[in-house]
Design a protein around this motif. Sequence first.
Motif, mmCIF file in Angstrom:
data_model
loop_
_atom_site.group_PDB
_atom_site.id
_atom_site.type_symbol
_atom_site.label_atom_id
_atom_site.label_comp_id
_atom_site.label_asym_id
_atom_site.label_seq_id
_atom_site.Cartn_x
_atom_site.Cartn_y
_atom_site.Cartn_z
ATOM 1 N N ASN A 53 0.930 -1.358 0.188
ATOM 2 C CA ASN A 53 -0.164 -0.006 -0.061
ATOM 3 C C ASN A 53 0.898 1.250 0.113
ATOM 4 O OD1 ASN A 53 -2.425 -1.492 0.279
ATOM 5 N ND2 ASN A 53 -2.090 -1.964 2.327
ATOM 6 N N GLY A 54 2.049 1.002 -0.266
ATOM 7 C CA GLY A 54 3.039 2.227 -0.407
ATOM 8 C C GLY A 54 2.643 3.137 -1.405
ATOM 9 N N SER A 55 3.580 4.149 -1.506
ATOM 10 C CA SER A 55 3.514 5.423 -2.372
ATOM 11 C C SER A 55 3.834 4.896 -3.883
ATOM 12 C CB SER A 55 4.451 6.302 -2.043
ATOM 13 O OG SER A 55 5.960 6.107 -2.402
ATOM 14 N N ALA A 56 3.350 5.933 -4.806
ATOM 15 C CA ALA A 56 3.595 5.339 -6.366
ATOM 16 C C ALA A 56 5.074 5.499 -6.349
ATOM 17 C CB ALA A 56 3.085 6.604 -7.004
ATOM 18 N N ASN A 57 5.935 6.007 -5.858
ATOM 19 C CA ASN A 57 7.299 6.044 -6.176
ATOM 20 C C ASN A 57 7.890 4.428 -5.880
ATOM 21 O OD1 ASN A 57 7.654 8.405 -7.359
ATOM 22 N ND2 ASN A 57 7.943 9.594 -5.438
ATOM 23 N N GLU A 58 7.533 3.959 -4.649
ATOM 24 C CA GLU A 58 7.795 3.003 -4.080
ATOM 25 C C GLU A 58 7.412 1.766 -5.111
ATOM 26 O OE1 GLU A 58 6.214 2.401 -0.324
ATOM 27 O OE2 GLU A 58 7.386 3.924 0.502
ATOM 28 N N MET A 59 6.087 1.921 -5.732
ATOM 29 C CA MET A 59 5.877 0.900 -6.891
ATOM 30 C C MET A 59 6.677 1.088 -8.086
ATOM 31 S SD MET A 59 3.397 -0.998 -5.372
ATOM 32 C CE MET A 59 4.438 -0.840 -3.904
ATOM 33 N N ARG A 60 6.816 2.139 -8.357
ATOM 34 C CA ARG A 60 7.676 2.431 -9.509
ATOM 35 C C ARG A 60 9.129 2.027 -9.445
ATOM 36 N NH1 ARG A 60 5.761 8.092 -9.162
ATOM 37 N NH2 ARG A 60 3.976 8.386 -10.665
ATOM 38 N N PHE A 61 9.688 1.955 -8.100
ATOM 39 C CA PHE A 61 10.869 1.324 -7.924
ATOM 40 C C PHE A 61 10.928 -0.031 -8.068
ATOM 41 C CE2 PHE A 61 14.270 -0.019 -4.803
ATOM 42 C CZ PHE A 61 15.470 0.387 -5.465
ATOM 43 N N MET A 62 9.944 -0.665 -7.538
ATOM 44 C CA MET A 62 9.905 -2.074 -7.400
ATOM 45 C C MET A 62 9.685 -2.490 -9.114
ATOM 46 S SD MET A 62 9.529 -3.407 -4.467
ATOM 47 C CE MET A 62 8.633 -5.062 -4.603
ATOM 48 N N LEU A 63 8.943 -1.985 -9.740
ATOM 49 C CA LEU A 63 8.778 -2.073 -11.135
ATOM 50 C C LEU A 63 9.917 -1.959 -11.943
ATOM 51 C CD1 LEU A 63 5.112 -0.666 -12.494
ATOM 52 C CD2 LEU A 63 6.233 -3.104 -12.092
ATOM 53 N N LEU A 64 10.920 -1.001 -11.549
ATOM 54 C CA LEU A 64 12.187 -0.804 -12.059
ATOM 55 C C LEU A 64 13.011 -1.820 -11.889
ATOM 56 C CD1 LEU A 64 14.217 1.167 -13.691
ATOM 57 C CD2 LEU A 64 14.666 2.448 -11.428
#
Length: 307
Positions: A53-64
């Motif tokens: 349920n983290g921030s969009a930036n955390e999700m982006r980092f995971m995707l990266l």
Amino acid sequence: MFPEQTPHPFQSLLRLILMVIGFGILSQIIAILIIASYYTYTRQVFSLESLMNGSANEMRFMLLMSSLGTFVVPSYLMNTREGYGITYFKLKKWPSGMQFGYIFLAMLSFMPLMSLIGHWNESLQLPDNMQSLQRWMERSEKESGDLIKGIIMESSISGFLYNIVVLALIPAIGEELLFRGILQKIIGKWLSNQHVVIWLVAIIFSAIHLQFFGFVPRMLLGAFFGYLYVWSKNIILPIFGHFVNNAGATIGAFYYVRQGKSYDELNAFELQSWWIYLVAFIFTLIFVFLFYRSTQKENNGERLEKN
């Protein structure tokens, strides 16, 4: 210098699969550890639930990290470390601006048809005896949509640029290196018919995304990228086509959110007049043919130079 007998395609395929799984898992572990360290540094309580349920930036980092570990690193290692004198893709020279233009215009022309095919794919229903599978597919699609929605609907310039890198650039590079650069060549050692190889890899490419209601349009894109690579023998061109497709969706989302529109409005389908689809199909064929002809001229020129 190299052994006379190169490895069987099965060996290369197994090596590739193990690398994809291994580095994919490793990249996610590293990403979680980095995020956990950030939480500790900022004196926040970290848990897997807070991560999901983290921030969009955390999700982006995971995707990266996922794209790098699952696609980029295995492709690089297969191309440079498998040995036996095998080289999967070479960057001989930069393509001409005209070829980039043909791909861009072909992708642009195909957009109405892509939207129509996507709408048809979404409306497919499985038989009554497969409704449990249908519900699982719908649930999986919703979860994937919720994840993308939280990332792609970005109004800030910095977030938009981050999305271009994470959702468009890195996936385009990694997925094309892996599927067209590596997998297409491995399967090509098994099967002599390059059309069968291209479409088989396109099916695998679409299936691995686990987004079943977009399976057909993604498969068609995969086949298009496969032909781009076979015709041009230059991995840069399918990477560019893939980037154009992903960047188009990212730019569209950015525009919509800046206009105060929702994710549902972004994905809403509006049926056009039949002639629009016909014109789109004709222009797509024209630009694909022009691209194909440009690659044949280049390949013939290379043959003449060698002779």
